[in-house]
Design an enzyme around this catalytic site. Structure first.
Site, PDB file in Angstrom:
ATOM      1  N   ASP A 135     -29.722  31.124  -6.737  1.00 18.73           N
ATOM      2  CA  ASP A 135     -28.514  30.849  -7.519  1.00 18.73           C
ATOM      3  C   ASP A 135     -27.614  32.079  -7.579  1.00 18.73           C
ATOM      4  OD1 ASP A 135     -26.819  29.306  -9.010  1.00 18.73           O
ATOM      5  OD2 ASP A 135     -27.869  29.650 -10.906  1.00 18.73           O
ATOM      6  N   ASN A 145     -26.994  18.562  -6.035  1.00 21.05           N
ATOM      7  CA  ASN A 145     -25.892  19.250  -5.344  1.00 21.05           C
ATOM      8  C   ASN A 145     -24.936  18.288  -4.634  1.00 21.05           C
ATOM      9  OD1 ASN A 145     -27.869  22.194  -4.420  1.00 21.05           O
ATOM     10  ND2 ASN A 145     -26.564  21.856  -6.186  1.00 21.05           N
TER      11      ASN A 145
HETATM   12  C1  FPP Z   1     -26.644  28.060  -5.553  1.00 24.62           C
HETATM   13  O1  FPP Z   1     -25.583  28.953  -5.845  1.00 24.62           O
HETATM   14  C2  FPP Z   1     -26.881  28.037  -4.111  1.00 24.62           C
HETATM   15  C3  FPP Z   1     -26.824  26.902  -3.349  1.00 24.62           C
HETATM   16  C4  FPP Z   1     -26.516  25.568  -3.923  1.00 24.62           C
HETATM   17  C5  FPP Z   1     -27.023  26.960  -1.880  1.00 24.62           C
HETATM   18  C6  FPP Z   1     -28.064  27.911  -1.382  1.00 24.62           C
HETATM   19  C7  FPP Z   1     -28.168  27.753   0.080  1.00 24.62           C
HETATM   20  C8  FPP Z   1     -28.179  28.759   0.972  1.00 24.62           C
HETATM   21  C9  FPP Z   1     -28.188  30.205   0.596  1.00 24.62           C
HETATM   22  C10 FPP Z   1     -28.253  28.397   2.437  1.00 24.62           C
HETATM   23  C11 FPP Z   1     -29.683  28.349   2.804  1.00 24.62           C
HETATM   24  C12 FPP Z   1     -29.963  27.624   4.024  1.00 24.62           C
HETATM   25  C13 FPP Z   1     -31.209  27.505   4.536  1.00 24.62           C
HETATM   26  C14 FPP Z   1     -31.454  26.634   5.687  1.00 24.62           C
HETATM   27  C15 FPP Z   1     -32.345  28.236   3.955  1.00 24.62           C
HETATM   28  P1  FPP Z   1     -24.344  28.400  -6.680  1.00 24.62           P
HETATM   29  O2  FPP Z   1     -23.328  27.846  -5.736  1.00 24.62           O
HETATM   30  O3  FPP Z   1     -24.807  27.439  -7.714  1.00 24.62           O
HETATM   31  O4  FPP Z   1     -23.811  29.713  -7.345  1.00 24.62           O
HETATM   32  P2  FPP Z   1     -23.012  29.821  -8.724  1.00 24.62           P
HETATM   33  O5  FPP Z   1     -23.976  29.381  -9.803  1.00 24.62           O
HETATM   34  O6  FPP Z   1     -22.690  31.283  -8.792  1.00 24.62           O
HETATM   35  O7  FPP Z   1     -21.796  28.949  -8.605  1.00 24.62           O
END
Ligand code: FPP
Length: 227
Positions: free
Chosen positions: A2, A50
């Protein structure tokens, strides 16, 4: 994993660039866990919730997952890492589904560390599908045990997690391994995922080593120390 969106916002970048930065340093984090001989590591990459994000972000995450597998697969394979997947792949684009399946097949014989990719995964949805299986298997009420459910979850062949790490400052588990993490130790860090590196892995494991796990038992009665 996150905090990608906030990491990007803090730099005046688009959220997508936060996800890209988060994906780019996964390998370093995995290598550090492997050096610590962690046998199984589950990465929560995309939750069933998501799908409620803006379509452009969803499409970006789906493409990013494919690109990350393309870029990292050979190195992970050479490092002896076995890839597994939990979650519903039917709902993701065919090309990504095939990439995940091919990666799982290619690395099936590796035994240094299992990296379990939770993609389109929801903990409650997994419990629901396990219960559906129980019913379909004709299991009688008296035979519905914790073990009967555990062995029908997507994680059936994996140990329950000992440590659950959440980056990004929130103190919740957001539908991640809800059944399996009943006795996990929780480690919450304000570090945003794109900033979470090998030193943070070390810090999480040091903190874990200080915890005294009792599993609901009384210390000194076979439940202290490393039990
Ligand atoms: C949450 O941060 C993160 C995600 C929903 C995506 C995580 C995915 C990756 C890093 C790609 C990985 C791919 C593979 C195949 C392993 P957020 O968007 O909720 O962050 P925020 O809370 O700061 O808005």
């Amino acid at each position: 994993m996150d905090g990608n969106g906030r990491w990007a916002n803090e730099r005046g970048l688009a959220r997508q660039q936060g996800h890209r930065a988060g994906a780019e340093h996964i390998r370093g984090v995995l290598e550090r866990f492997a050096e610590h001989e962690i046998p199984v590591l589950t990465l929560f990459a995309f939750s069933t919730e998501n799908w409620g994000r803006p379509r452009t972000e969803i499409d970006y995450l789906l493409r990013l997952a494919g690109r990350t597998i393309d870029r990292e697969l050979d190195a992970l394979h050479e490092a002896g890492i076995r890839l597994q997947h939990i979650g519903d792949l039917d709902a993701v684009p065919d090309a990504l589904q095939r990439k995940v399946e091919a990666a799982v097949k290619l690395t099936a014989g590796n035994d240094r560390m299992t990296v379990n990719l939770a993609f389109n995964y929801g903990g409650r949805a997994d419990v629901v599908q396990a219960v559906r299986q129980l019913v379909a298997d004709g299991v009688q009420p008296a035979d519905v045990t914790e073990e009967a459910i555990t062995c029908r979850l997507a994680t059936a062949d994996m140990p329950a997690p000992d440590l659950l790490v959440r980056t990004g400052g929130e103190h919740r588990i957001s539908n991640f391994l809800v059944w399996q993490a009943a006795y996990a130790e929780y480690y919450f860090t304000p570090t945003l995922w794109p900033d979470f590196g090998p030193a943070d892995v070390d810090a999480a494991l040091v903190e874990f080593s200080r915890r005294r796990r009792r599993f609901g038992l009384v210390p000194g009665n076979g439940a202290d120390g490393a039990s």
